[in-house]
Design a protein around this motif. Structure first.
Motif, mmCIF file in Angstrom:
data_model
loop_
_atom_site.group_PDB
_atom_site.id
_atom_site.type_symbol
_atom_site.label_atom_id
_atom_site.label_comp_id
_atom_site.label_asym_id
_atom_site.label_seq_id
_atom_site.Cartn_x
_atom_site.Cartn_y
_atom_site.Cartn_z
ATOM 1 N N SER A 544 53.587 29.132 39.012
ATOM 2 C CA SER A 544 54.035 29.434 37.592
ATOM 3 C C SER A 544 54.144 30.822 37.473
ATOM 4 C CB SER A 544 52.949 28.996 36.718
ATOM 5 O OG SER A 544 51.625 29.471 36.723
ATOM 6 N N THR A 545 53.470 31.653 38.175
ATOM 7 C CA THR A 545 53.827 33.064 37.920
ATOM 8 C C THR A 545 55.015 33.615 38.781
ATOM 9 O OG1 THR A 545 52.453 33.378 40.159
ATOM 10 C CG2 THR A 545 51.129 33.524 37.799
ATOM 11 N N GLY A 546 55.792 32.727 39.430
ATOM 12 C CA GLY A 546 56.688 33.124 40.190
ATOM 13 C C GLY A 546 56.228 33.584 41.712
ATOM 14 N N GLU A 547 54.983 33.505 41.955
ATOM 15 C CA GLU A 547 54.770 33.675 43.739
ATOM 16 C C GLU A 547 55.212 32.618 44.337
ATOM 17 O OE1 GLU A 547 50.760 34.270 46.255
ATOM 18 O OE2 GLU A 547 50.413 34.292 44.104
ATOM 19 N N THR A 548 55.681 33.195 45.554
ATOM 20 C CA THR A 548 56.423 31.983 46.498
ATOM 21 C C THR A 548 55.639 31.867 47.804
ATOM 22 O OG1 THR A 548 58.475 32.888 45.520
ATOM 23 C CG2 THR A 548 58.707 31.494 47.533
ATOM 24 N N PHE A 549 55.450 30.458 47.881
ATOM 25 C CA PHE A 549 54.861 29.931 49.074
ATOM 26 C C PHE A 549 55.604 29.356 50.099
ATOM 27 C CE2 PHE A 549 51.954 30.375 45.537
ATOM 28 C CZ PHE A 549 50.705 31.102 46.254
ATOM 29 N N LEU A 550 55.639 29.547 51.366
ATOM 30 C CA LEU A 550 56.310 28.733 52.297
ATOM 31 C C LEU A 550 55.058 27.590 52.625
ATOM 32 C CD1 LEU A 550 57.651 31.318 54.939
ATOM 33 C CD2 LEU A 550 58.629 30.357 52.700
ATOM 34 N N LEU A 584 65.190 35.046 56.883
ATOM 35 C CA LEU A 584 66.146 34.052 56.756
ATOM 36 C C LEU A 584 65.478 32.592 56.253
ATOM 37 C CD1 LEU A 584 68.315 34.586 59.803
ATOM 38 C CD2 LEU A 584 68.783 35.672 57.833
ATOM 39 N N PHE A 585 66.336 32.024 54.947
ATOM 40 C CA PHE A 585 65.332 31.025 54.400
ATOM 41 C C PHE A 585 66.588 30.085 54.170
ATOM 42 C CE2 PHE A 585 64.362 28.240 51.141
ATOM 43 C CZ PHE A 585 63.290 27.540 51.208
ATOM 44 N N ASP A 586 66.467 28.756 54.614
ATOM 45 C CA ASP A 586 67.399 27.651 54.242
ATOM 46 C C ASP A 586 66.448 26.340 54.035
ATOM 47 O OD1 ASP A 586 69.482 26.021 53.621
ATOM 48 O OD2 ASP A 586 69.948 25.807 55.802
ATOM 49 N N GLY A 587 66.757 25.761 52.730
ATOM 50 C CA GLY A 587 65.725 24.724 52.637
ATOM 51 C C GLY A 587 65.628 24.473 50.978
ATOM 52 N N ILE A 588 64.693 24.019 50.632
ATOM 53 C CA ILE A 588 64.129 23.466 49.343
ATOM 54 C C ILE A 588 63.325 24.571 48.712
ATOM 55 C CG2 ILE A 588 63.468 21.496 47.856
ATOM 56 C CD1 ILE A 588 63.862 19.657 50.540
ATOM 57 N N VAL A 589 63.572 24.802 47.405
ATOM 58 C CA VAL A 589 62.684 25.520 46.638
ATOM 59 C C VAL A 589 62.137 24.647 45.433
ATOM 60 C CG1 VAL A 589 62.373 27.441 45.431
ATOM 61 C CG2 VAL A 589 63.952 27.496 47.102
ATOM 62 N N SER A 590 60.983 24.432 45.270
ATOM 63 C CA SER A 590 60.454 23.598 44.492
ATOM 64 C C SER A 590 59.060 23.991 43.469
ATOM 65 C CB SER A 590 59.963 22.282 44.694
ATOM 66 O OG SER A 590 58.528 22.358 45.624
ATOM 67 N N ARG A 591 59.159 23.705 42.268
ATOM 68 C CA ARG A 591 58.053 24.173 41.671
ATOM 69 C C ARG A 591 56.656 23.554 41.948
ATOM 70 N NH1 ARG A 591 60.389 26.724 37.583
ATOM 71 N NH2 ARG A 591 62.442 25.969 36.698
ATOM 72 N N MET A 592 55.618 24.285 42.126
ATOM 73 C CA MET A 592 54.174 24.001 42.318
ATOM 74 C C MET A 592 53.662 23.235 41.301
ATOM 75 S SD MET A 592 51.397 26.082 44.182
ATOM 76 C CE MET A 592 52.358 26.413 45.667
ATOM 77 N N LEU A 602 60.865 32.395 38.039
ATOM 78 C CA LEU A 602 61.731 32.195 39.057
ATOM 79 C C LEU A 602 61.094 32.790 40.301
ATOM 80 C CD1 LEU A 602 65.247 33.503 37.778
ATOM 81 C CD2 LEU A 602 64.571 31.106 38.218
ATOM 82 N N PRO A 603 61.304 32.306 41.400
ATOM 83 C CA PRO A 603 60.731 32.590 42.548
ATOM 84 C C PRO A 603 61.059 34.119 42.914
ATOM 85 C CG PRO A 603 62.708 31.351 43.110
ATOM 86 C CD PRO A 603 62.426 31.220 41.791
ATOM 87 N N GLN A 604 59.878 34.737 43.446
ATOM 88 C CA GLN A 604 59.734 36.140 43.811
ATOM 89 C C GLN A 604 59.968 36.110 45.239
ATOM 90 O OE1 GLN A 604 56.138 37.916 42.015
ATOM 91 N NE2 GLN A 604 56.840 37.329 39.973
ATOM 92 N N TRP A 605 61.154 36.571 45.725
ATOM 93 C CA TRP A 605 61.496 36.656 47.126
ATOM 94 C C TRP A 605 61.010 38.297 47.707
ATOM 95 C CZ3 TRP A 605 61.860 32.482 49.855
ATOM 96 C CH2 TRP A 605 62.125 31.428 49.476
#
Length: 711
Positions: A544-550, A584-592, A602-605
């Motif tokens: 919810s904070t925008g922090e992004t996890f793989l 390099l990232f290719d895939g799905i970005v979902s909400r946690m 929004l995701p923080q890359w």
């Protein structure tokens, strides 16, 4: 309406074609003209040419006056007999030279550029000699999709402009046909007085115009592409065959030398030169088709597998290096170094003047196997002036016919300078040609190794997770294959030893496996020249904070306990103190979280303090598209095509990070809209500029065949 009739043989026979109505002078200045000759080959910025016309009424003294023709007419190859018939009006029947000068001055004041100014315009490339005239009569039918083609561009002051590309190129194609065949008529003109033996229908299939940002303030690289379908019919309308003719033309546009410096002074020449390239390919295709269907065969280039006869020149004595030196290479479309039917060939020649005086008359010429040489629009190119220490690159390009026989072929490259009578030894390129096998755009065919290119200080971690231990996590059909192909490409074209590549797929990509690669495998190899590339195909989750996890194989999309925080990856990469790190990232970005509909940031890359360049295949939250036809993620599919050479916009044989990012941002967005009715936007963060050191990072070098000196 202005009409013209001519025969392309020794005398006029009444055969006809129509010039565009835009070539007509205004109603107020129409008069009878006997013939037209140019004052110069130059044009106004609006594409209009300044010409002089002689009046030839019996018993009257000839005077001169100037008219403007808005339709393209290349005077270098103007028919010997040409009559333009126009009705006289009430204007005076004669204009003196003084009036001609006044008219040019008025045109200049009116912003159309006068005749004197036109003489300093950019040089326009003439049509090359395409062989002897054939004893065929042809009828050209241009589909409106081609004739009405217009292309838009933005000038240096962000103002939109439109180019009438179809009109310009159509005229050049008609002119090329008039040089190549006994008689030519065009559908829509005045009725022909003969029955042509062949009709050629020209239909547009694909077009594109792109102006690229550059670090030189007054120069902009530009690319124009055109692809046409030629349909051949006999006199009864029966279809004889079809051929696709395409071209890609690159040139630097130059801002016009005015106070505002907005538009490009040579953009008209740019379109004209593109028309020359397409018209040359067009005539080649027509000659081949006519020969195959019983028409007159095109002239043979040379005897098969004949060694070139060097032009007369002074060969430097042994031990004395020539002032002129060069390197010849040949590249194919899919980088496997096997030249297949329908594949494009590029012969690149890099020249250097190592002497102490200018070289003014440098030329390059190709000879060799006739069946291969016949596919090139020209076998000789003028290089131009080379100053002491200066280098320059030129390129011959051709497309092999779809049906070719398996053979070993040779192309011999010779360069010389006519002024100094200098000629370095000829170089030979050996080619293996075979019938069409794997399609040229099939990225699953591993490219051949780029000989002599090694990057021992570059390391790749390639991660692909197509399915997860927790079956509730969204799957990614082609992620595992994508990771494998990326690792293969970096080994074949990127110069990476196998020991520099760490591949993690599906169940072999749990959290501890990723930690081991980053914390144990990489650090001992690091030095000041190290480059680290991390590729990840799979799932990313955003808090919810925008922090992004793989999400590793053993992770979930709803919790952080077994996820891999992007900021932790960034910190690990920063501690390596590498010269450059790329993600390099290719895939799905979902909400946690259990409710994915909850509005999160929004995701923080790009975490604070990161030194890594990120190239992300999808913006915002969503699923990166997968291409079922090619069995790859859409982003990765175009990444592979970029690495294989399609991103090499300056055509120097090196694919850089800057070129790749630009290519991906354009191609993925276009393909997603054109073929999938969705929109996917890759992006780089931080934004990469042409002047950034990271933009020049070489990712791959195209596989090529190097020329060897012939003795």
């Amino acid at each position: 309406m202005v009409h013209t009739s001519w025969a392309t043989g020794e005398e006029q026979t009444g055969r006809s074609k129509r010039l565009s109505s835009k070539a007509a002078a205004s109603e107020e200045t129409r008069r009878t003209l006997r013939y037209v000759e140019p004052l110069s080959n130059a044009r106004t910025p609006h594409g209009k040419r300044c010409v002089s016309a002689h009046q030839g009424w019996a018993g009257e003294k000839r005077d001169f006056f100037s008219i403007l023709l808005a339709k393209l007419v290349t005077t270098d190859s103007f028919p010997q007999s040409m009559v333009i018939e126009q009705r006289p009006t009430g204007l005076p029947q004669r204009l003196t030279t003084r009036w001609a000068i006044l008219l040019c001055l008025l045109i200049t004041v009116g912003g159309l550029s006068g005749c004197e100014k036109l003489t300093s315009a950019f040089h326009r490339t003439p049509l090359p000699d395409m062989g002897p005239r054939l004893a065929n009569s042809v009828k050209l039918t241009f589909d409106p999709s081609f004739s009405n083609l217009k292309m838009q561009y933005i000038d240096g002051c962000n103002s939109p402009h439109e180019l009438n590309v179809g009109e310009e190129v159509e005229s050049i194609m008609i002119e090329a046909a008039s040089q190549s065949f006994t008689a030519v008529t065009v559908t829509g003109g005045i009725a022909a007085q003969f029955q042509p033996d062949t009709e050629i229908v020209v239909t547009l299939q694909r077009s594109g115009l792109k102006l690229w940002a550059d670090n030189v303030y007054d120069r902009v690289p530009a690319d124009i592409t055109l692809e046409t379908l030629l349909t051949f019919k006999d006199a009864a309308g029966k279809e004889l065959g079809r051929q696709t003719v395409s071209m890609a033309h690159n040139q630097r546009l130059i801002l016009e030398p005015t106070q505002r410096r907005c538009d490009y002074g040579n953009i008209g020449e740019f379109v004209h030169d593109a028309g020359i390239v397409l018209s040359t390919q067009f005539i080649r295709a027509v000659r081949t088709q006519l020969a195959a269907t019983g028409g007159t065969a095109p002239e043979t280039v040379t005897t098969s597998s004949v060694r070139p006869v060097p032009p007369t020149a002074t060969i430097p004595t042994k031990g004395t290096p020539s002032a002129l030196s060069f390197k010849a290479t040949v590249l194919d479309e899919n980088s496997n170094l096997v030249f297949e039917g329908g594949e494009r060939i590029r012969v690149r020649i890099d020249l250097v003047n190592g002497g102490e005086q200018d070289l003014q008359g440098v030329t390059a010429a190709l000879t060799g196997t006739a069946s291969v040489l016949a596919q090139f629009p020209t076998s000789s190119l003028a290089v131009g002036r080379l100053q002491p220490g200066q280098s320059r690159s030129i390129e011959f390009a051709a497309t092999l016919p779809q049906s070719v026989q398996q053979q070993q072929a040779e192309i011999h490259v010779a360069v010389s300078d006519s002024a100094t009578r200098t000629q370095p030894p000829t170089q030979t390129l050996a080619l293996s040609i075979q019938p069409t096998g794997i399609k040229a755009d099939d990225v699953d065919q591993i490219p051949a190794l780029a000989t002599g290119f090694r990057q021992p200080d570059t390391y790749l971690i390639s991660i692909g997770i197509g399915f997860y231990r927790d079956r509730q996590v969204p799957s990614r059909k082609f992620a595992s294959l994508d990771a494998k192909m990326v690792s293969n490409y970096f080994q074949s074209l990127g110069g990476l030893p196998a020991s520099n590549v760490h591949l993690l797929q599906d169940w072999k990509a749990i959290r501890s496996d990723i930690d081991e690669a980053l914390l144990d495998w990489l650090p001992p190899h690091m030095n000041k020249d190290a480059v680290v590339i991390v590729y990840f195909a799979g799932l990313a989750s955003v808090a919810s904070t925008g922090e992004t996890f793989l999400v590793p194989y053993d992770g979930t999309s709803t919790t952080t306990s077994r996820a891999y925080p992007l900021k932790e990856l960034e910190a690990t990469l920063s501690r390596l103190n590498a010269k450059q790190t790329v993600f390099l990232f290719d895939g799905i970005v979902s909400r946690m979280g259990p409710d994915s509909r909850t509005k999160n940031a929004l995701p923080q890359w790009y975490p604070t303090g990161s030194s890594t360049l990120h190239v992300i295949g999808i913006s915002g939250i969503g699923r990166g598209l997968e291409d079922d036809q090619h069995r790859h993620g859409l982003f990765t599919y175009y990444l592979l095509r970029a690495l294989r050479g399609e991103a090499d916009t300056n055509r120097d044989g090196d694919v850089t990070l800057g070129e790749t990012v630009t290519y991906l941002s354009q191609k993925v967005r276009w393909a997603s809209k054109a073929h999938m009715n969705q929109e996917q936007r890759p992006f780089a963060v931080p934004a990469i500029h042409p002047t950034d050191p990271s933009a020049a990072l070489i990712l791959t070098k195209l596989a090529s065949i190097q020329g060897t000196e012939a003795h």
